[in-house]
Design a protein around this motif. Sequence first.
Motif, short mmCIF file in Angstrom:
data_model
loop_
_atom_site.label_atom_id
_atom_site.label_comp_id
_atom_site.label_asym_id
_atom_site.label_seq_id
_atom_site.Cartn_x
_atom_site.Cartn_y
_atom_site.Cartn_z
N GLY A 43 64.37 74.38 33.60
CA GLY A 43 63.02 73.96 33.28
C GLY A 43 62.06 74.75 34.15
O GLY A 43 62.39 75.08 35.29
N ALA A 58 61.62 75.70 28.59
CA ALA A 58 63.03 75.76 28.94
C ALA A 58 63.43 77.23 28.94
O ALA A 58 63.09 77.97 28.01
N TYR A 107 59.96 73.22 25.69
CA TYR A 107 60.67 72.20 26.47
C TYR A 107 60.70 70.92 25.65
O TYR A 107 59.66 70.35 25.33
N ARG A 109 61.45 67.14 25.38
CA ARG A 109 61.66 65.92 26.19
C ARG A 109 62.38 64.90 25.35
O ARG A 109 61.76 64.16 24.59
#
Length: 114
Positions: A43, A58, A107, A109
């Motif tokens: 990350g 990412a 990224y 989540r």
Amino acid sequence: MIHKLCSPPIGDVENKYQLPWIPYEEFNRIIGIGKGGFAIVYGAYWFDKSRELYTPVALKKLNSDNRKEFIEELRILCEISYVYPSFLKCYGISNDDKGSYVLVLEYARRKIFK
């Protein structure tokens, strides 16, 4: 097409998809978040100069430095994203401080798929 600053060019994927080359120095607060049989995922925050904001990303580095495997992973990701635009976005590619290719991805989540 992959940005011409990409050095060296990434095979025929270069002619089909528009992915920018992102200098690795633009990433900060890099931390390991996952490791599997094929890749290590980190990350990080990327300062996206075009939008002038920090974006959580990412960074996916394949365990192999095999250029052919990286190109295949990149091609598959681009083709899935083209067919399914809601799939993880690939912002571009980079090289880490050791020269290994890195995919720069949205990224996610804990996305839940039903």
